[in-house]
Scaffold this motif. Structure first.
Motif, PDB file in Angstrom:
ATOM      1  N   ARG A  11      77.150 -47.462  43.844  1.00 57.26           N
ATOM      2  CA  ARG A  11      77.888 -46.270  43.435  1.00 57.26           C
ATOM      3  C   ARG A  11      76.975 -45.147  42.991  1.00 57.26           C
ATOM      4  N   TYR A  12      75.942 -45.453  42.202  1.00 57.96           N
ATOM      5  CA  TYR A  12      75.149 -44.394  41.585  1.00 57.96           C
ATOM      6  C   TYR A  12      73.841 -44.090  42.324  1.00 57.96           C
ATOM      7  N   ILE A  13      73.412 -44.969  43.234  1.00 57.87           N
ATOM      8  CA  ILE A  13      72.127 -44.745  43.905  1.00 57.87           C
ATOM      9  C   ILE A  13      72.293 -44.649  45.415  1.00 57.87           C
ATOM     10  N   GLU A  63      77.274 -51.032  40.728  1.00 56.94           N
ATOM     11  CA  GLU A  63      76.729 -49.819  40.111  1.00 56.94           C
ATOM     12  C   GLU A  63      75.561 -49.259  40.921  1.00 56.94           C
ATOM     13  N   ALA A 107      71.513 -52.960  36.022  1.00 63.19           N
ATOM     14  CA  ALA A 107      72.691 -52.550  36.787  1.00 63.19           C
ATOM     15  C   ALA A 107      73.139 -53.674  37.701  1.00 63.19           C
ATOM     16  N   GLU A 156      66.818 -49.582  44.616  1.00 67.29           N
ATOM     17  CA  GLU A 156      67.838 -50.576  44.281  1.00 67.29           C
ATOM     18  C   GLU A 156      67.251 -51.681  43.414  1.00 67.29           C
ATOM     19  N   PRO A 167      75.151 -41.816  46.712  1.00 66.91           N
ATOM     20  CA  PRO A 167      74.658 -40.424  46.631  1.00 66.91           C
ATOM     21  C   PRO A 167      73.595 -40.112  47.678  1.00 66.91           C
ATOM     22  N   ALA A 212      66.804 -50.477  39.873  1.00 63.00           N
ATOM     23  CA  ALA A 212      68.075 -50.403  39.153  1.00 63.00           C
ATOM     24  C   ALA A 212      68.570 -51.790  38.760  1.00 63.00           C
TER      25      ALA A 212
END
Length: 284
Positions: free
Chosen positions: A203-205, A200, A196, A188, A208, A191
């Motif tokens: 959502r993306y790290i 974001e 980011a 995190e 998932p 990112a």
């Protein structure tokens, strides 16, 4: 049993006998129930009178199979709808709660965590009665003072959803929190350093990474809601769920259609578990 150490033959024999007895005790009733679903008899019990598919496909009038039994099909649909909404709300709220409890600076985390675990130690009967009394009290207050008749505060579909959601969310929170504790926070931070924003990153790290736990928790929540009986018994309205409907049929006497329903539920649950394992491993 430690495999690297030698064991006496009597110990190994006792261990294997215990394992066999355990699995026989666990699965023998399920096997008997599935076999009796195909029994050419008017009673849901032994003896065996021959193979028959009447309790699945017969349209009557002497025998009515499950696929022509409107009452049980309607109860099954009600259970599916209830489980869908309960699992959806539980996953949403439970995932958010897991993020909340993993915040180190969050005050009163210990107190709220204990309150979240409280529904797990309260018997389902007590939980159902208390929720029914609370809903009726609030509904009567609005009706007397404001003339508002709030339908979901009476025994109904949505009261069942709210009642099951109150304790199933705890399981989802525990499952997702256990997965979130294994998350590497440096991902995190990296990112965020690359530009980011917080949304974001989640959502993306983060999400998932949590996907296997969320899928597994959602499947568990669905199955728990579908088979729940104790709490639902006090909150159900005019449209009973499948466990309640089966209880009423067994109490008053029923046909082997109950065995056919049990067979379908066992097969459906097994398929759902296999899909859950497949997608969880694929996500891993």
């Amino acid at each position: 049993m430690i495999r690297s150490l030698p064991n006496a033959r009597s110990y190994l024999w006792s261990f294997h006998m215990f394992a066999v007895a355990y699995f026989v005790f666990l699965f023998a009733p399920l096997v008997v129930t599935c076999v009796l679903a195909f029994n050419n008899s008017d009673f849901p019990s032994l003896p065996w009178y021959g193979f028959s598919l009447d309790w699945f496909f017969s349209a009557g009038p002497e025998r009515v199979g499950i696929f022509h039994d409107s009452q049980n099909l309607r109860a099954m649909l009600t259970s599916v709808q209830t489980a869908f909404w309960v699992s959806l709300f539980s996953v949403l709220v439970g995932t958010c709660a897991s993020f909340l409890f993993e915040q180190e600076e969050f005050r009163f985390k210990g107190v709220l965590y204990m309150l979240m675990l409280a529904p797990l130690v309260i018997p389902g009967v007590i939980l159902g009665i208390s929720q029914l009394l609370a809903a009726n009290t609030v509904g009567a207050f609005f009706d007397i003072n404001f003339g508002l008749d709030i339908e979901w505060l009476r025994p109904s579909f949505w009261l069942v959803v709210v009642g099951q959601f109150s304790f199933i969310t705890t399981f989802v929170t525990l499952v997702v929190s256990a997965r979130l504790r294994k998350f590497d926070r440096s991902l995190e931070e990296a990112a965020l350093n690359l530009g980011a924003n917080r949304f974001e990153v989640i959502r993306y790290i983060t999400l998932p990474f949590l996907r296997p736990a969320i899928i597994g928790a959602g499947a568990v929540a669905f199955l728990m809601s579908f088979e729940n009986f104790n709490t639902t018994l006090f909150l159900v309205g005019s449209s009973p769920t499948l466990p309640i409907n089966l209880y009423l049929q067994v109490r008053d006497g029923s046909t082997p259609v109950i065995n056919s329903i049990s067979f379908l539920l066992i097969v459906g649950t097994s398929i759902l578990v296999l899909f859950n394992l497949y997608f969880s491993r694929k996500a891993e």
